[in-house]
Motif scaffolding. Sequence first.
Motif, short mmCIF file in Angstrom:
data_model
loop_
_atom_site.label_atom_id
_atom_site.label_comp_id
_atom_site.label_asym_id
_atom_site.label_seq_id
_atom_site.Cartn_x
_atom_site.Cartn_y
_atom_site.Cartn_z
N ARG A 35 -11.42 2.50 -2.52
CA ARG A 35 -11.31 4.28 -2.66
C ARG A 35 -9.94 4.54 -1.60
O ARG A 35 -9.86 4.46 -1.13
N THR A 36 -8.27 4.57 -2.63
CA THR A 36 -7.06 4.43 -1.46
C THR A 36 -7.44 5.70 -0.30
O THR A 36 -6.51 5.47 0.83
N ALA A 37 -7.82 6.35 -0.77
CA ALA A 37 -8.18 7.71 0.16
C ALA A 37 -8.71 7.48 1.39
O ALA A 37 -8.26 7.81 3.02
N ASP A 38 -9.99 6.55 1.55
CA ASP A 38 -10.41 5.56 2.22
C ASP A 38 -10.03 4.71 3.18
O ASP A 38 -10.31 4.11 4.45
N PHE A 39 -8.51 4.64 2.68
CA PHE A 39 -8.34 2.96 3.08
C PHE A 39 -7.81 3.44 4.78
O PHE A 39 -6.84 4.42 5.09
N CYS A 40 -7.77 1.98 5.25
CA CYS A 40 -7.51 2.54 6.85
C CYS A 40 -6.20 1.60 7.44
O CYS A 40 -5.85 1.95 8.33
N GLY A 41 -5.86 0.85 6.29
CA GLY A 41 -4.29 -0.42 7.06
C GLY A 41 -4.73 -1.30 7.74
O GLY A 41 -5.91 -1.43 7.72
N PHE A 42 -4.17 -2.92 7.39
CA PHE A 42 -4.16 -3.59 7.86
C PHE A 42 -3.77 -3.68 9.33
O PHE A 42 -2.48 -3.24 9.09
N ASP A 43 -4.27 -4.48 10.51
CA ASP A 43 -4.30 -3.95 11.44
C ASP A 43 -2.58 -5.59 11.23
O ASP A 43 -3.16 -6.72 11.69
N GLU A 44 -1.14 -5.28 11.89
CA GLU A 44 -0.64 -6.69 11.53
C GLU A 44 -1.15 -7.76 12.96
O GLU A 44 0.26 -7.90 12.71
N ASP A 45 -1.07 -7.14 13.88
CA ASP A 45 -1.57 -8.33 14.89
C ASP A 45 -2.42 -9.02 14.85
O ASP A 45 -2.76 -9.65 15.97
N PHE A 57 1.29 -0.90 -0.13
CA PHE A 57 0.01 -0.47 0.04
C PHE A 57 0.76 0.73 0.04
O PHE A 57 0.67 2.64 -0.24
N HIS A 58 2.51 1.08 0.62
CA HIS A 58 2.96 2.30 0.50
C HIS A 58 3.33 2.52 -0.63
O HIS A 58 3.72 3.82 -1.36
N MET A 59 3.27 1.89 -1.82
CA MET A 59 3.60 2.38 -2.72
C MET A 59 2.49 2.27 -4.25
O MET A 59 2.54 2.75 -4.76
N VAL A 60 1.67 2.28 -3.24
CA VAL A 60 -0.30 2.67 -4.17
C VAL A 60 0.04 4.13 -4.65
O VAL A 60 0.03 4.89 -3.92
N ASP A 61 -0.20 4.34 -5.79
CA ASP A 61 -0.57 6.02 -6.66
C ASP A 61 -1.58 6.42 -6.67
O ASP A 61 -1.93 7.44 -8.15
#
Length: 202
Positions: A128-138, A56-60
Amino acid sequence: MKTPNITIVIPTRSVPSLEDCDTTLWSLNEQTYKRFKIIIVPDQGRGANWARNEGFHMVDTEYVLFSDNDITWAEKGLQVLVEALEENTNASYAYGVWGDNRGELSFEEFDEDELKKRNYISTMSLIRTADFCGFDEDIERLQDWDVWLTMLESNKVGVQCGHRIFTTDTGGGITNDSKEDYTKAKKIIMDKHEIPNSSTSR
């Protein structure tokens, strides 16, 4: 060719191999919707959620889609997901019906009360990229449910596109590496989101 507006992030196990993604890549190559690019991310032994976040860090692009590496995408899978978000501007993500050896799943219309009771939306949804919250890695299991509940807490909702978007064989993908017990995994999600036990069902 028009500029891609979807980035597809595919996590793989530690040793990267395109052969691990053959099924997914071949089906993506056959898509009627062509405005996408693919990022394959080996998990480095840190798990699928870490790999998804790294990707996701590479998503533009406007949209992001996290695809497991054992998915056979329907030919119009991306197309119907994009159309659903274009037609439902209030939705932050679009999902669809999918199938495995248990039959067809994720056919329900979006219902936030039902979402608080059980996990019925696949990781393989267009966001929508702007709305994504990220995955909880735990979170080792039910990571998709955790994402949708986290987004719901910020009033970000989904929409059912009304079509089957992919099929898969149960148990082969990177998401299924977790050996965590389902009941324990469900309780972890419930506790995190402060969902009363009486309101949940399997």
